[in-house]
Design a protein around this motif. Structure first.
Motif, mmCIF file in Angstrom:
data_model
loop_
_atom_site.group_PDB
_atom_site.id
_atom_site.type_symbol
_atom_site.label_atom_id
_atom_site.label_comp_id
_atom_site.label_asym_id
_atom_site.label_seq_id
_atom_site.Cartn_x
_atom_site.Cartn_y
_atom_site.Cartn_z
ATOM 1 N N ASP A 114 1.404 10.003 -5.720
ATOM 2 C CA ASP A 114 2.002 11.426 -5.381
ATOM 3 C C ASP A 114 2.542 11.999 -6.550
ATOM 4 N N ASN A 115 3.272 10.467 -7.763
ATOM 5 C CA ASN A 115 3.758 10.915 -8.584
ATOM 6 C C ASN A 115 2.989 10.883 -9.628
ATOM 7 N N GLU A 116 1.750 10.693 -10.042
ATOM 8 C CA GLU A 116 0.365 10.969 -10.884
ATOM 9 C C GLU A 116 -0.050 12.339 -10.650
ATOM 10 N N ARG A 117 -0.215 13.366 -11.975
ATOM 11 C CA ARG A 117 -1.018 14.031 -11.806
ATOM 12 C C ARG A 117 -1.811 14.593 -11.947
ATOM 13 N N VAL A 155 -10.566 10.148 10.333
ATOM 14 C CA VAL A 155 -10.940 10.676 9.235
ATOM 15 C C VAL A 155 -9.661 10.425 8.545
ATOM 16 N N ARG A 156 -9.062 9.326 7.430
ATOM 17 C CA ARG A 156 -7.830 10.140 7.041
ATOM 18 C C ARG A 156 -8.596 9.593 5.013
ATOM 19 N N PHE A 157 -8.398 10.659 4.474
ATOM 20 C CA PHE A 157 -8.240 10.968 2.804
ATOM 21 C C PHE A 157 -6.382 10.502 2.575
ATOM 22 N N TRP A 158 -6.509 9.384 1.169
ATOM 23 C CA TRP A 158 -5.933 8.729 0.380
ATOM 24 C C TRP A 158 -5.612 9.254 -0.717
ATOM 25 N N PRO A 159 -4.781 9.430 -1.633
ATOM 26 C CA PRO A 159 -5.044 10.254 -3.441
ATOM 27 C C PRO A 159 -4.894 8.485 -3.511
ATOM 28 N N HIS A 160 -4.227 7.014 -3.178
ATOM 29 C CA HIS A 160 -4.201 6.109 -4.179
ATOM 30 C C HIS A 160 -5.743 5.375 -3.432
ATOM 31 N N GLU A 163 0.844 -1.380 0.110
ATOM 32 C CA GLU A 163 0.289 -0.040 0.163
ATOM 33 C C GLU A 163 0.357 1.890 0.476
ATOM 34 N N THR A 164 2.139 1.281 0.622
ATOM 35 C CA THR A 164 2.717 2.174 0.496
ATOM 36 C C THR A 164 3.034 2.410 -0.878
ATOM 37 N N ALA A 165 4.077 1.246 -1.352
ATOM 38 C CA ALA A 165 4.237 1.707 -2.992
ATOM 39 C C ALA A 165 3.141 2.167 -3.585
ATOM 40 N N ALA A 166 1.775 2.411 -3.471
ATOM 41 C CA ALA A 166 1.116 2.677 -3.779
ATOM 42 C C ALA A 166 -0.044 4.095 -3.777
#
Length: 484
Positions: free
Chosen positions: A224-227, A464-469, A216-219
């Motif tokens: 983070d590297n996606e526009r 609550v935690r939101f995440w990019p992935h 999940e860290t890799a995801a």
């Protein structure tokens, strides 16, 4: 800014802003205008590469914020369309990939990157990005970068650039990572740091925040590297999502006030130009909305945004307060940030004030938003240089400030009122650790997930935690506390 790779620390030089559009390698077709793979007459570097290079130099030399400077730079130079898309891709992509690119440059050079003249190094990094992560033909990427070095750095350094880039061009990115990244089974954090171009300390912090899961860290690092997409908010009572959709946006998946702009400049939408709508991350909208959904007994007319600049959450809270007959006081310790809040709100009173030593009386407010200053590790998608600018030694000072501000927020709210503690960072030291220090006799920690039923996967609670992935948003933390 401190740039990092492989534990070394080369010499070198974080607000929401306009997000870039366009695809890597776009602009090859044109009506007589050189595309990214063509050299201009006389071998002079093209406008897009010059703009990307100048942005990188400003980040290095002046600690410039890329997401704020690039739109201004493009506008002043009249760069638009495919050239603007190419400049954005080259600049943002290179800034995100510095850690990876420096390891590859080191493998292709007789000098470590920290011993290369910074203007030359930035140009070579731009070339490496074109070779490994765009569709630009290798010969065009090399020749265009050499032209850039020759005209912006000098003819001598162009020979160094030529030698390094021709070696880089001999392998794919995957092949280079197999050479320069530590084996994942032996050093998972080191491997992720190189493969996804994040400082090792950030990889460690993000891994801890997701519970230690390496996959999940890799995801998360990949996200983070996606526009990021351009997220818009329709301020209720002033604009509707339907109006944004009619202007070319698409309704958001979670926020009832959110939309996404597939392409184009958000400033071209009339509602945005009139401050009835704005650019605002969807998670940022939802944490503000959650604060307004918590029931409070008795009066509900005085709201406070303690650290309001640059004004995203204040703009939404201002509109919601107006609909409910409440009043918002928006404060920021910095005058220029308070001016930005003034420009994005309509009914709110805006002041310059230090939240740790406030002028307002204790218990004056029914709801308090504390969007605390933080490392910003949750917004690395849209602030490409931030990962190289932050330092783990910043965290103790930040967490001291966060604790002081949260203590002040709990003093500002009346008994029975509610405080939202928000950070655009998932770092455990800045999130659950800060809230965990609040004595139980001062406040009750509510289960914040109950007030955002439209969003799944928010964690185990009560936070609550939101995440990019997971959500396609910034990584954002929310705690809701009811004062006793």
């Amino acid at each position: 800014m401190t740039r990092r790779h492989s534990g070394r620390r080369p010499t070198g030089t974080q607000g929401s802003g306009t997000q870039g559009t366009g695809q890597p390698g776009s602009g090859r077709q044109g009506s007589g205008r050189p595309g990214p793979g063509k050299r201009r007459p006389g071998g002079r570097p093209d406008a897009a590469r010059n703009a990307a290079y100048d942005l990188m130099r400003a980040v290095d030399e002046r600690d410039a914020y890329a997401n704020l400077l690039l739109p201004t730079l493009l506008r002043r130079r009249g760069i638009a369309g495919r050239d603007a898309a190419l400049a954005t891709e080259l600049a943002y992509g290179t800034l995100r990939g510095l850690g990876t690119y420096d390891e590859i440059i080191a493998a292709c050079s007789d000098r470590a990157p920290e011993h290369v003249d910074p203007p030359l190094l930035d140009a070579v990094r731009l070339g490496v990005h074109q070779l490994l992560r765009t569709r630009i033909p290798p010969h065009a990427a090399v020749s265009a970068t050499i032209d850039l070095v020759r005209h912006r750095v000098g003819p001598g350094p162009s020979r160094y650039a030529n030698a390094v880039l021709r070696k880089v061009a001999g392998r794919t990115l995957e092949e280079w990572l197999a050479i320069v990244a530590p084996p994942r089974e032996e050093d998972p954090v080191g491997h992720l740091a190189v493969a996804y171009s994040h400082p090792r300390w950030i990889v460690n912090a993000l891994r801890d925040a997701v519970g230690g899961d390496v996959d999940e860290t890799a995801a998360l690092l990949a996200a983070d590297n996606e526009r990021p997409r351009v997220a818009l908010v329709a301020r209720p009572g002033r604009c509707s999502v339907d109006e944004l959709v009619s202007a070319g946006a698409e309704a958001a998946g979670y926020s009832p006030y959110g939309a996404y702009l597939p392409e184009g400049d958000p400033a071209s939408i009339p509602a945005v130009g009139e401050a009835r709508a704005a650019v605002q991350d969807e998670a940022s909208q939802l944490v503000a909305l959650a604060l307004t959904r918590v029931p409070v007994a008795g009066r509900d007319r005085d709201w406070l945004d303690m650290c309001a600049g640059p004004g995203g959450k204040a703009g939404l809270l201002d509109a919601l307060a107006a609909q409910r007959g409440a009043r918002l006081l928006a404060a920021d310790v910095q005058y220029h940030r308070a001016r930005l809040v003034w420009g994005t709100t309509r009914e709110a009173a805006v002041v310059t004030a230090d939240g740790t030593e406030p002028a307002w009386r204790p218990g004056a407010f029914d709801r308090v938003m504390l969007d605390a200053p933080c490392t910003g590790l949750g917004a690395l998608r849209r602030r490409p240089e931030a990962r190289w600018r932050r330092d783990p030694r910043d965290i103790p000072e930040l967490t001291r400030l966060q604790r002081r501000l949260l203590d002040s927020a709990l003093r500002a709210v009346r008994p029975g009122g509610v405080v939202a503690y928000v950070t655009c960072s998932p770092h455990l030291a800045e999130t659950s650790a800060v809230v965990g220090e609040v004595p139980r006799e001062r406040a009750e920690v509510l289960d914040a997930r109950e007030f955002l039923p439209e969003a799944p996967g928010l964690g185990d609670g009560p936070y609550v935690r939101f995440w990019p992935h997971r959500h396609g948003t910034d990584a954002m933390f929310l705690a809701l506390l009811r004062a006793k």
